[in-house]
Scaffold this active site. Structure first.
Site, PDB file in Angstrom:
ATOM      1  CG  HIS A   1       0.556   5.686   1.948  1.00  6.37           C
ATOM      2  ND1 HIS A   1      -0.383   4.861   2.187  1.00  6.37           N
ATOM      3  CD2 HIS A   1       1.400   5.533   2.744  1.00  6.37           C
ATOM      4  CE1 HIS A   1      -0.021   4.072   3.124  1.00  6.37           C
ATOM      5  NE2 HIS A   1       0.945   4.336   3.475  1.00  6.37           N
ATOM      6  CD  GLU A   2       5.469   6.977   2.905  1.00  8.61           C
ATOM      7  OE1 GLU A   2       6.050   7.150   4.247  1.00  8.61           O
ATOM      8  OE2 GLU A   2       5.328   5.572   2.924  1.00  8.61           O
TER       9      GLU A   2
ATOM     10  CG  HIS B   1       2.181   7.736   6.986  1.00  4.92           C
ATOM     11  ND1 HIS B   1       1.181   7.230   7.782  1.00  4.92           N
ATOM     12  CD2 HIS B   1       2.487   6.734   6.080  1.00  4.92           C
ATOM     13  CE1 HIS B   1       1.028   5.770   7.076  1.00  4.92           C
ATOM     14  NE2 HIS B   1       1.752   5.978   6.206  1.00  4.92           N
TER      15      HIS B   1
END
Length: 217
Positions: free
Chosen positions: A24-25, A28
């Site tokens: 998820h990170e 980004h």
């Protein structure tokens, strides 16, 4: 039928949870890089090494407290740094960067669902390794569903708020994002009052129904 020990359950759950948060990170930062901002790459955050993404409070302390005090596990990783000044179209691109996190969780949800749908993983074989894999896939499905639903909430600083900001006027966006300092307290109140569960339930239920349909349930 095999009964997993507590230690086995923790290990089985840890793997998909770590992947869900870490990817998820990284998503980004990766999308930010594609849009002109190399900050995450220069900070060494475009890595699947979970240690690089651990926030002592949000990744360890808060989840443990929430598990003890509530039926809802909540936490966060160290945010990937993004410098909006490097982005080509800051308002649009910040929304795309924000959407990349839940987007990565959607991809992982699909992968865990597909893996669980294959005959071996679906339970035709009841060996010990297959049971571990089945339980791991189930956790992977649940954690990614929760992260998708939670992060799409339009509450600053969650990803959903960054997407909403792209559609607001600059003045309205500033007022809206001023709520960020109250975001965590608001979220904690919603959790302890049970309101968050009611808010997330429709989206979570929809995604679970899709998973069930794919699995033939």
């Amino acid at each position: 039928m095999f009964e997993l020990s507590l230690a086995e359950k923790i290990v089985v759950a840890a793997i998909p949870i770590i992947f869900a948060i870490t990817v998820h990170e990284v998503a980004h930062g990766w999308v930010a890089g594609k849009l002109g901002d190399p900050t995450a790459r220069l900070a060494g955050r475009l890595t699947l090494n979970p240690v690089k993404h651990i926030d002592p409070l949000g990744t360890i302390v808060v989840p443990l407290v929430m598990i003890v005090l509530t039926p809802f596990a909540f936490g966060w990783a160290k945010p990937v740094p993004v410098d909006w000044r490097n982005l080509k179209q800051p308002r649009r691109d910040m929304a795309l960067v924000a959407a990349a996190g839940p987007g990565a969780n959607i991809v992982m949800l699909a992968l865990w669902t597909l893996l669980l749908s294959v005959p071996f993983a679906a339970g035709n074989a009841v060996s010990y390794p297959s049971m571990l894999f089945i339980e791991m896939a189930k956790v992977g499905i649940i954690i990614n569903i929760v992260l998708i639903a939670l992060n799409l909430l339009p509450l600053p600083p969650l990803d959903g708020s960054r997407i909403v900001t792209a559609f607001l006027s600059p003045a309205a966006a500033r007022r809206y994002n001023a709520l960020e300092r109250w975001g965590l307290p608001i979220l904690v109140v919603l959790i302890f009052t049970g309101v968050l569960e009611k808010i997330l339930y429709p989206m979570v239920d929809f995604m679970l129904s899709v998973v069930s349909m794919v699995l033939g349930g």
